[in-house]
Design a protein around this motif. Sequence first.
Motif, short mmCIF file in Angstrom:
data_model
loop_
_atom_site.label_atom_id
_atom_site.label_comp_id
_atom_site.label_asym_id
_atom_site.label_seq_id
_atom_site.Cartn_x
_atom_site.Cartn_y
_atom_site.Cartn_z
N GLY A 156 22.81 22.60 26.13
CA GLY A 156 23.84 21.61 26.39
C GLY A 156 24.95 22.02 27.34
O GLY A 156 25.88 21.24 27.58
N ARG A 157 24.87 23.25 27.89
CA ARG A 157 25.87 23.69 28.86
C ARG A 157 25.17 24.34 30.03
O ARG A 157 24.02 24.78 29.94
N TRP A 158 25.88 24.40 31.16
CA TRP A 158 25.41 25.15 32.32
C TRP A 158 26.02 26.55 32.28
O TRP A 158 27.20 26.72 31.95
N TRP A 159 25.18 27.53 32.63
CA TRP A 159 25.61 28.93 32.63
C TRP A 159 25.34 29.54 34.00
O TRP A 159 24.31 29.26 34.62
N MET A 160 26.25 30.36 34.44
CA MET A 160 26.10 31.07 35.71
C MET A 160 26.30 32.56 35.47
O MET A 160 27.29 32.98 34.89
N PHE A 161 25.33 33.35 35.93
CA PHE A 161 25.41 34.81 35.90
C PHE A 161 25.61 35.28 37.34
O PHE A 161 24.89 34.84 38.24
N TYR A 162 26.56 36.19 37.55
CA TYR A 162 26.84 36.63 38.92
C TYR A 162 27.51 38.00 38.90
O TYR A 162 27.90 38.51 37.84
N THR A 163 27.61 38.57 40.07
CA THR A 163 28.35 39.82 40.22
C THR A 163 29.39 39.64 41.31
O THR A 163 29.41 38.61 42.00
N LEU A 164 30.29 40.61 41.47
CA LEU A 164 31.33 40.55 42.48
C LEU A 164 31.20 41.73 43.42
O LEU A 164 31.04 42.88 42.98
N VAL A 165 31.28 41.45 44.71
CA VAL A 165 31.20 42.51 45.71
C VAL A 165 32.57 43.18 45.81
O VAL A 165 33.60 42.51 45.92
N GLY A 166 32.58 44.52 45.74
CA GLY A 166 33.85 45.24 45.79
C GLY A 166 33.62 46.73 45.94
O GLY A 166 32.47 47.20 46.03
N PRO A 167 34.70 47.51 45.95
CA PRO A 167 34.59 48.96 46.16
C PRO A 167 33.77 49.64 45.08
O PRO A 167 33.66 49.15 43.95
N GLY A 168 33.21 50.79 45.45
CA GLY A 168 32.47 51.59 44.49
C GLY A 168 31.20 50.94 44.00
O GLY A 168 30.81 51.16 42.85
N ALA A 169 30.54 50.17 44.88
CA ALA A 169 29.30 49.48 44.49
C ALA A 169 29.49 48.64 43.24
O ALA A 169 28.65 48.61 42.35
N ARG A 170 30.61 47.94 43.19
CA ARG A 170 30.92 47.11 42.04
C ARG A 170 29.81 46.10 41.76
O ARG A 170 29.49 45.81 40.61
N ASP A 171 29.21 45.57 42.83
CA ASP A 171 28.18 44.54 42.67
C ASP A 171 26.92 45.06 42.00
O ASP A 171 26.11 44.27 41.51
N GLN A 172 26.74 46.37 41.97
CA GLN A 172 25.54 46.93 41.36
C GLN A 172 25.73 47.31 39.89
O GLN A 172 24.77 47.73 39.24
N ARG A 173 26.94 47.14 39.36
CA ARG A 173 27.18 47.61 37.99
C ARG A 173 27.90 46.62 37.09
O ARG A 173 28.07 46.89 35.90
N GLU A 174 28.32 45.46 37.62
CA GLU A 174 29.05 44.50 36.80
C GLU A 174 28.32 43.17 36.69
O GLU A 174 27.84 42.63 37.69
N LEU A 175 28.28 42.62 35.49
CA LEU A 175 27.75 41.28 35.25
C LEU A 175 28.87 40.37 34.77
O LEU A 175 29.58 40.70 33.82
N HIS A 176 29.01 39.24 35.44
CA HIS A 176 30.00 38.23 35.07
C HIS A 176 29.28 36.95 34.68
O HIS A 176 28.17 36.67 35.16
N ILE A 177 29.92 36.15 33.85
CA ILE A 177 29.35 34.88 33.39
C ILE A 177 30.41 33.79 33.50
O ILE A 177 31.60 34.03 33.21
N ALA A 178 29.99 32.60 33.92
CA ALA A 178 30.84 31.41 33.88
C ALA A 178 30.04 30.29 33.24
O ALA A 178 28.80 30.34 33.16
N HIS A 179 30.73 29.26 32.75
CA HIS A 179 30.05 28.14 32.10
C HIS A 179 30.69 26.83 32.54
O HIS A 179 31.83 26.81 33.04
N ALA A 180 29.97 25.71 32.36
CA ALA A 180 30.46 24.41 32.78
C ALA A 180 29.76 23.32 31.97
O ALA A 180 28.62 23.49 31.53
N PRO A 181 30.42 22.16 31.80
CA PRO A 181 29.79 21.04 31.10
C PRO A 181 28.77 20.31 31.96
O PRO A 181 27.93 19.58 31.44
N ALA A 182 28.82 20.50 33.29
CA ALA A 182 27.89 19.86 34.22
C ALA A 182 27.67 20.79 35.40
O ALA A 182 28.46 21.72 35.64
N LEU A 183 26.59 20.54 36.16
CA LEU A 183 26.26 21.41 37.27
C LEU A 183 27.41 21.54 38.27
O LEU A 183 27.72 22.63 38.73
N VAL A 184 28.06 20.42 38.58
CA VAL A 184 29.13 20.47 39.58
C VAL A 184 30.46 20.95 39.00
O VAL A 184 31.45 21.06 39.71
N GLY A 185 30.47 21.25 37.71
CA GLY A 185 31.65 21.84 37.11
C GLY A 185 32.45 20.88 36.25
O GLY A 185 31.96 19.82 35.88
#
Length: 306
Positions: free
Chosen positions: A158-187
């Motif tokens: 019943g919800r939309w979920w997004m898994f992503y990482t963030l590009v940053g110093p120290g190869a941050r994008d290779q070691r961090e997982l972030h999540i966001a959620h929404a009631p609909a695809l467009v937010g």
Amino acid sequence: MFKRPRTDFWQVGIVPLRVEDLDARRLSAVRERITWLPEAGRWRYLADPFGLVRGDVLHVFVEAFDYRIKRATIERHEFDLADLSWRRQATVLDKPFHLSYPQVFEHDGDTWMVPESYQAGEIALYRATDSSLNHWERECALLGGIPGADASVIEHQGRWWMFYTLVGPGARDQRELHIAHAPALVGPWTPLATNPVRVNREGARPAGRPFVGRDGVLTLPVQDSTTGYGGATRLLRFPVLTPEHVEIAAGTERLTGDLASDSHTAGLHTLTGCGDYTLIDVKRIDRSRAKQWLDWKRRLRRMWGG
């Protein structure tokens, strides 16, 4: 003595197994039945495959990277499932910034894409404007003002979920997982207050479309970069996923390039299901000094405004 440059080249393959059934033993067992995309040409590679099946055609969307300009576009390649042959290809998205990881999916009668566009400072949603899937328009920003990479979305419980990482110093994008959620695809999309939900080079950066396993648990392929960028993939399972609470169970099995290929054994960093098939990419490393000459020519063109 100058150190020889390292140049990564990726190759995309179609594995005749459903993603929920794929493991190291099965991948190795079907390696002779993997169909590989044709080589992209000198100083180019294809990676980050996602797909859609329509009738007897598998549409494979990929990052098409060119070392001569150090930027990628999104290409669509047609694979005929009836006679197992490649038919045609087209560049479907080209921007003045780097594009990759073209997650495509269908929802509410439209076909959508969420490509990586972190250089534009946003995670954006695109919509196909014709049945050929060759023309796309930017619909909206799902998350703006962030250098988000490899965003992977799914509708679940019943919800939309997004898994992503963030590009940053120290190869941050290779070691961090972030999540966001929404009631609909467009937010509207809301990042979790507990981000990053996982910090671990063994498996954090998304590596393919999320899917629900046969046991009903939401599962996310992630990169294992302990041996270098894109060295392998693992699976993260989410037995509990709500805006207030996240539980993660990390799989221990690593899927590596040598399980699928004799020539591209240095990595495997995308694992995405597409009906009865799974799309992967595998990596080889080139140590040719010709890359230094290529970089020098690119710097000269930039210096002289070419």
